[in-house]
Structure formats: structure tokens, C-alpha cells
Design a protein around this motif. Structure first.
Motif, PDB file in Angstrom:
ATOM      1  N   ASP A  93      -6.504   3.806   6.102  1.00 40.75           N
ATOM      2  CA  ASP A  93      -7.075   3.260   7.337  1.00 40.75           C
ATOM      3  C   ASP A  93      -7.365   4.406   8.310  1.00 40.75           C
ATOM      4  O   ASP A  93      -6.731   4.541   9.365  1.00 40.75           O
ATOM      5  N   THR A  94      -8.358   5.214   7.978  1.00 41.39           N
ATOM      6  CA  THR A  94      -8.590   6.467   8.705  1.00 41.39           C
ATOM      7  C   THR A  94      -8.954   6.238  10.168  1.00 41.39           C
ATOM      8  O   THR A  94      -8.477   6.954  11.046  1.00 41.39           O
ATOM      9  N   GLY A  95      -9.803   5.249  10.444  1.00 35.29           N
ATOM     10  CA  GLY A  95     -10.166   4.989  11.834  1.00 35.29           C
ATOM     11  C   GLY A  95      -8.968   4.548  12.663  1.00 35.29           C
ATOM     12  O   GLY A  95      -8.775   5.007  13.801  1.00 35.29           O
ATOM     13  N   GLU A 151      -4.517   5.914  16.609  1.00 32.71           N
ATOM     14  CA  GLU A 151      -3.089   6.049  16.880  1.00 32.71           C
ATOM     15  C   GLU A 151      -2.733   7.475  17.293  1.00 32.71           C
ATOM     16  O   GLU A 151      -1.926   7.686  18.212  1.00 32.71           O
ATOM     17  N   LEU A 152      -3.326   8.461  16.632  1.00 34.13           N
ATOM     18  CA  LEU A 152      -3.076   9.857  17.002  1.00 34.13           C
ATOM     19  C   LEU A 152      -3.595  10.140  18.410  1.00 34.13           C
ATOM     20  O   LEU A 152      -2.944  10.838  19.197  1.00 34.13           O
ATOM     21  N   ALA A 153      -4.765   9.593  18.730  1.00 32.64           N
ATOM     22  CA  ALA A 153      -5.336   9.800  20.060  1.00 32.64           C
ATOM     23  C   ALA A 153      -4.452   9.183  21.141  1.00 32.64           C
ATOM     24  O   ALA A 153      -4.224   9.791  22.198  1.00 32.64           O
ATOM     25  N   TRP A 154      -3.952   7.980  20.899  1.00 35.63           N
ATOM     26  CA  TRP A 154      -3.085   7.339  21.881  1.00 35.63           C
ATOM     27  C   TRP A 154      -1.737   8.024  21.980  1.00 35.63           C
ATOM     28  O   TRP A 154      -1.116   8.043  23.060  1.00 35.63           O
ATOM     29  N   ALA A 155      -1.274   8.607  20.892  1.00 37.56           N
ATOM     30  CA  ALA A 155       0.007   9.326  20.938  1.00 37.56           C
ATOM     31  C   ALA A 155      -0.050  10.504  21.897  1.00 37.56           C
ATOM     32  O   ALA A 155       0.961  10.890  22.487  1.00 37.56           O
ATOM     33  N   SER A 183       0.823  -1.196   0.000  1.00 43.17           N
ATOM     34  CA  SER A 183       0.000   0.000   0.000  1.00 43.17           C
ATOM     35  C   SER A 183       0.861   1.252   0.000  1.00 43.17           C
ATOM     36  O   SER A 183       1.982   1.261   0.512  1.00 43.17           O
ATOM     37  N   ASP A 184       0.312   2.296  -0.609  1.00 45.10           N
ATOM     38  CA  ASP A 184       0.962   3.598  -0.550  1.00 45.10           C
ATOM     39  C   ASP A 184       1.010   4.050   0.910  1.00 45.10           C
ATOM     40  O   ASP A 184       0.049   3.866   1.661  1.00 45.10           O
ATOM     41  N   THR A 185       2.115   4.620   1.328  1.00 44.67           N
ATOM     42  CA  THR A 185       2.273   5.011   2.729  1.00 44.67           C
ATOM     43  C   THR A 185       2.606   6.491   2.865  1.00 44.67           C
ATOM     44  O   THR A 185       3.104   7.131   1.928  1.00 44.67           O
ATOM     45  N   LYS A 189      -7.991  10.314   0.898  1.00 51.16           N
ATOM     46  CA  LYS A 189      -8.727   9.116   0.485  1.00 51.16           C
ATOM     47  C   LYS A 189      -9.697   9.448  -0.654  1.00 51.16           C
ATOM     48  O   LYS A 189      -9.800   8.685  -1.648  1.00 51.16           O
ATOM     49  N   ALA A 190     -10.394  10.570  -0.539  1.00 48.42           N
ATOM     50  CA  ALA A 190     -11.340  10.965  -1.586  1.00 48.42           C
ATOM     51  C   ALA A 190     -10.616  11.341  -2.881  1.00 48.42           C
ATOM     52  O   ALA A 190     -11.069  11.013  -3.984  1.00 48.42           O
ATOM     53  N   ARG A 191      -9.484  12.008  -2.745  1.00 45.51           N
ATOM     54  CA  ARG A 191      -8.708  12.357  -3.950  1.00 45.51           C
ATOM     55  C   ARG A 191      -8.217  11.100  -4.661  1.00 45.51           C
ATOM     56  O   ARG A 191      -8.216  11.034  -5.893  1.00 45.51           O
TER      57      ARG A 191
END
Length: 373
Positions: free
Chosen positions: A84-86, A91-95, A2-4, A120-122
Motif C-alpha cells: 500500500d505505497t500511497g 503515514e510517513l508524511a504525517w509522522a 498480507s506480508d508485513t 513491490k516490483a521484486r
């Protein structure tokens, strides 16, 4: 493979307002007039050369704090799959979990989360509304920026006429002054000026106590309002529920809540008829969709707060007819304009949010932070 994500750029932008702006919180001595909006732009890029754009904002205070916290947590996105937006939100919240999952912490996540959804939409070649599953091609809109309390009622009426002439469908005026009789006179003048057929809302910005809200709510019934907004403290769920049950006029609130869980309480206890989440305040598109699902389950109306550039897409994906709030304050930041006609905003056909930062946005930037894989 996958693109990262391989690069992230954060920009703190200070957008000056043409004149200092006052609502009821200024007239009651709780805040100073607003002179600028701090905007946090997030640009998230991938190894395959794609970029997503998101933004959040702060009024009066919080811009520096949002930038500082976003700078701390953003690097956790590097090397991950942006689709994988959710998972990325978690991960941001736990950071940043040591400072909580609401308030400034959620507001720092929002630009990054919104950028991931834009990306994701783009990648799909779709407007964000279409990616989410739009129910309509346009959304009803009303203007707020012309109805603040620093302007005399004659100017508010002129602003309302200009908004309607520009194709906007409704008008909201600020109330909540210490002199409640002055509020009623103001609303009466605006209603007479508009006539009975134009949707009219009022916003007290949390400045009434419970008895005042009941009295004012009853007195305002005659004006046929779309809603009374923030009549009480944003966290007075029980007070809002009692008021909503007592009035024929719908009660609206939610813009000051800073997380999906706070909205869940408002919704669960039937505290509002119109729910007003703000994606930039509750953590982005991901938690906004949670709130929207809860609100629709309880058959509530939706009217997101501010940031029309984001909320137009989210409102278009709400099952029942919503409203979007028109503010022109952030327009200098973006090259594109939203089309407005016949009382409605048209959902852009460009992929993602359909936004491109302008040279003016770069000129107003006061701080940046960049991260690479």
C-alpha cells in the motif's frame, strides 16, 4: 494475512568525488566546491523474508538531517503492508508533519518510499519500469558529469568525446559564470567540437537574473540547444514562464523543487517546456508519479534530475520520449551497471530497481539505524 514490514535499516553513506566539482554557484560565491555526495540508503524487509532497497542523497548539506528525520519517522512502517505505497507515504508524511511536507522532510521519506516500490516490483518479479507500465525498453541519455566549470573547455570537449564513444547520446555543459561572454565562448567551442547533430544542453544553475536570462537565451539560440536549464531562481515561476514564451529554445527546470505541489505550480503556469523532477528530492516514486501525470497532461517533456539508477525506470514509464541524466558518481555503491549504447540506457531486466549494495557502500557508511517489529 498480507506480508508485513518487520525490519528497516537506514545507512548514511558518504561518497567521495575524485576531484572537487564546481558549477556556477561556486563561481558566484554562493556555494563551495562539492567534494562528496551523502547518500541515505533504506532497506525495508518483510516477515516473509523479502527486502526492498531505496536511496536518496544530498549535495553539500542535508545528509545528516535526512538521516535524522528518516530515523524519526521510519518506525511507523513496522507491521504494515508494504504494497500500500500511497497509504505508507501518507503515514510517513504525517509522522513528520510538524516540519512540513517538502524540503528535507520529503527527502527523508524518499528512500523509504523508493524501497517500498522496489519491494513491490521484486515481489511481482518485474523491473520497476514494467510494474509502472513501461512505454519503452530504453531511454535517451545525456552526460552532465563531464561538463562542470572547474574544468577548462578543452577538458570538457575531451569528456564529451569520451561520453559519446561510450554510447551516451547527448552532452550538457555548465554555464552561469559572472562573465557571460565566457559562457558564450565555452558553448561555441563545445558546439563546434560536437558538430550540429549531437544534442547539447546548457545549465546555468539559477545564476542569471531575468534580463541576463533573456539576453543569454537570445544569444544561445544559434547553437540549436535541446534546452536551457535553470536560467532563473528555481522558484521564479513567473520569470520562467515569460522566458519560455520569449525563446525558441526550450526552458527546463524543476530539479531543486522539493515537493509535488511546487512542480504543480511550475506546470500550471507554463513555466517550462521540460520538467525535471527528482524523485529523491520530492519524496520518492509516489509523488514523482503525480508530477509525471501533471506534466504529461500539459504535453511537457520529461528529463529527471540525477539518480539515473532510479530515474531510468520512471522515465521509461513516461508516455512521451524523455531523457535521463548520466552521472557515474553513485556507481561504486551498487554491484550492477546500466547498459548504455546508441545514445540510450537500457532498462534493467532484473526485478525492482535491480540494485545490490556493494562492500564499498558498507565501507563508506558513517551511521546506521535499525528497527524491528
Amino acid at each position: 494475512m498480507s506480508d508485513t514490514i518487520d525490519r528497516i535499516r537506514l545507512s548514511l553513506v558518504r561518497v567521495p568525488l575524485p576531484v572537487p566539482v564546481s558549477d556556477a554557484k561556486v563561481l558566484t560565491g554562493r556555494q563551495r566546491p562539492m567534494t562528496e555526495v551523502a547518500v541515505l540508503l533504506a532497506e525495508v524487509g518483510t516477515a516473509e523474508g523479502r527486502t526492498g532497497l531505496g536511496f536518496g542523497y544530498a549535495k553539500r548539506a542535508g545528509g545528516d538531517g535526512q538521516f535524522a528525520h528518516a530515523r524519526e519517522i521510519a518506525p511507523v512502517l513496522l507491521g504494515t503492508d508494504p504494497s500500500d505505497t500511497g497509504r505508507r507515504w501518507t503515514e510517513l508524511a504525517w509522522a513528520g508533519a510538524t516540519v512540513g511536507r517538502s524540503g528535507l522532510a520529503a527527502q527523508a521519506i524518499a528512500p523509504l518510499d523508493i524501497a517500498l516500490w522496489d519491494l513491490k516490483a521484486r515481489r511481482a518479479g518485474l523491473p520497476l519500469a514494467k510494474l509502472l507500465g513501461a512505454y519503452r525498453e530504453s531511454v535517451r541519455c545525456y552526460n552532465t558529469s563531464g561538463g562542470f566549470l572547474h574544468e577548462p573547455v578543452e577538458a570538457v570537449c575531451a569528456n564529451a568525446s569520451a561520453a559519446l564513444a561510450a554510447g551516451i547520446g547527448g552532452v550538457k555543459v555548465k554555464v552561469g559564470q559572472p562573465d557571460t561572454a565566457a559562457d558564450l565562448r565555452r558553448v561555441a567551442v563545445v558546439r563546434e567540437h560536437l558538430g550540429a547533430g549531437v544534442p547539447l544542453m546548457v545549465d546555468a544553475n539559477q545564476q542569471w537574473d531575468r534580463p541576463t536570462a533573456r539576453r543569454m537565451g537570445r544569444a544561445l539560440e544559434e547553437f540549436g540547444l535541446e534546452w536551457i536549464e535553470e536560467p532563473l531562481d528555481a522558484y521564479d515561476t513567473a520569470g520562467h514562464a515569460a522566458l519560455a514564451a520569449a525563446l525558441d529554445t526550450p526552458v527546463a527546470s524543476g530539479e531543486m523543487l522539493a515537493g509535488a505541489a511546487e512542480h504543480a505550480a511550475l506546470i500550471e503556469y507554463d513555466a517550462v517546456d521540460v520538467v525535471q523532477p527528482d524523485a529523491a528530492r520530492i519524496g520518492g516514486v509516489t509523488p514523482f508519479l503525480t508530477v509525471a501525470t501533471l506534466a504529461h497532461h500539459r504535453h511537457l517533456r520529461l528529463a529527471p534530475h540525477f539518480a539515473m539508477e532510479i530515474h531510468l525506470h520512471l522515465a521509461a514509464a513516461y508516455p512521451t520520449e524523455p531523457w535521463v541524466e548520466h552521472f557515474e558518481w553513485l556507481e561504486p555503491l551498487f554491484a550492477e551497471r546500466i547498459e548504455i549504447a546508441d545514445g540510450r540506457m537500457a532498462v534493467p531486466t532484473r526485478p525492482g530497481l535491480g540494485l545490490t549494495p556493494t562492500d564499498q557502500a558498507r565501507a563508506w557508511t558513517v551511521a546506521t539505524a535499525e528497527f524491528t517489529a
